[in-house]
Design a protein around this motif. Structure first.
Motif, PDB file in Angstrom:
ATOM      1  N   UNK A  45       0.829  -1.209   0.000  1.00  0.00           N
ATOM      2  CA  UNK A  45       0.000   0.000   0.000  1.00  0.00           C
ATOM      3  C   UNK A  45       0.864   1.259   0.000  1.00  0.00           C
ATOM      4  N   UNK A  46       1.946   1.242   0.769  1.00  0.00           N
ATOM      5  CA  UNK A  46       2.869   2.380   0.802  1.00  0.00           C
ATOM      6  C   UNK A  46       3.455   2.638  -0.581  1.00  0.00           C
ATOM      7  N   UNK A  47       3.810   1.565  -1.283  1.00  0.00           N
ATOM      8  CA  UNK A  47       4.354   1.708  -2.635  1.00  0.00           C
ATOM      9  C   UNK A  47       3.319   2.297  -3.589  1.00  0.00           C
ATOM     10  N   UNK A  48       2.081   1.838  -3.474  1.00  0.00           N
ATOM     11  CA  UNK A  48       1.025   2.365  -4.351  1.00  0.00           C
ATOM     12  C   UNK A  48       0.780   3.844  -4.085  1.00  0.00           C
ATOM     13  N   UNK A  49       0.756   4.230  -2.813  1.00  0.00           N
ATOM     14  CA  UNK A  49       0.554   5.641  -2.467  1.00  0.00           C
ATOM     15  C   UNK A  49       1.706   6.484  -2.993  1.00  0.00           C
ATOM     16  N   UNK A  50       2.923   5.975  -2.895  1.00  0.00           N
ATOM     17  CA  UNK A  50       4.084   6.711  -3.407  1.00  0.00           C
ATOM     18  C   UNK A  50       3.975   6.925  -4.908  1.00  0.00           C
ATOM     19  N   UNK A  51       3.541   5.887  -5.623  1.00  0.00           N
ATOM     20  CA  UNK A  51       3.376   6.038  -7.074  1.00  0.00           C
ATOM     21  C   UNK A  51       2.297   7.075  -7.391  1.00  0.00           C
ATOM     22  N   UNK A  52       1.189   7.041  -6.658  1.00  0.00           N
ATOM     23  CA  UNK A  52       0.124   8.023  -6.874  1.00  0.00           C
ATOM     24  C   UNK A  52       0.610   9.441  -6.578  1.00  0.00           C
ATOM     25  N   UNK A  53       1.371   9.600  -5.520  1.00  0.00           N
ATOM     26  CA  UNK A  53       1.917  10.921  -5.200  1.00  0.00           C
ATOM     27  C   UNK A  53       2.808  11.418  -6.334  1.00  0.00           C
ATOM     28  N   UNK A  54       3.622  10.519  -6.881  1.00  0.00           N
ATOM     29  CA  UNK A  54       4.491  10.894  -7.989  1.00  0.00           C
ATOM     30  C   UNK A  54       3.695  11.322  -9.212  1.00  0.00           C
TER      31      UNK A  54
END
Length: 71
Positions: A45-54
């Motif tokens: 989930x942290x990785x997905x949120x990071x991608x969305x933020x990017x």
């Protein structure tokens, strides 16, 4: 007879305690496995949120650049 009775009662108690300890050990193992899966899901989930933020930051930068070009 009371001494033998007390000894058997104590033995029964020890056996019941062993069953309880075995049950607790199994429960702790299961809980550990669930915690491990939860930690893995948290990382995903942290990785997905990071991608969305990017993606959001990239879109914001592109929009800001587009506004400067139009001016």
């Amino acid at each position: 007879m009371s001494t033998i009775g007390e000894a058997l009662k104590a033995l029964r108690t020890v056996l019941l305690m062993q069953d309880d300890v075995r049950f607790l050990k199994e429960a702790a193992t299961a809980q550990s496995e669930r915690l491990s899966r939860l930690a893995e899901a948290h990382g995903d989930l942290r990785d997905r949120v990071s991608r969305l933020e990017g993606m959001i930051e990239g879109a914001a930068m592109a929009a800001a650049r587009q506004r400067r070009i139009e001016e």
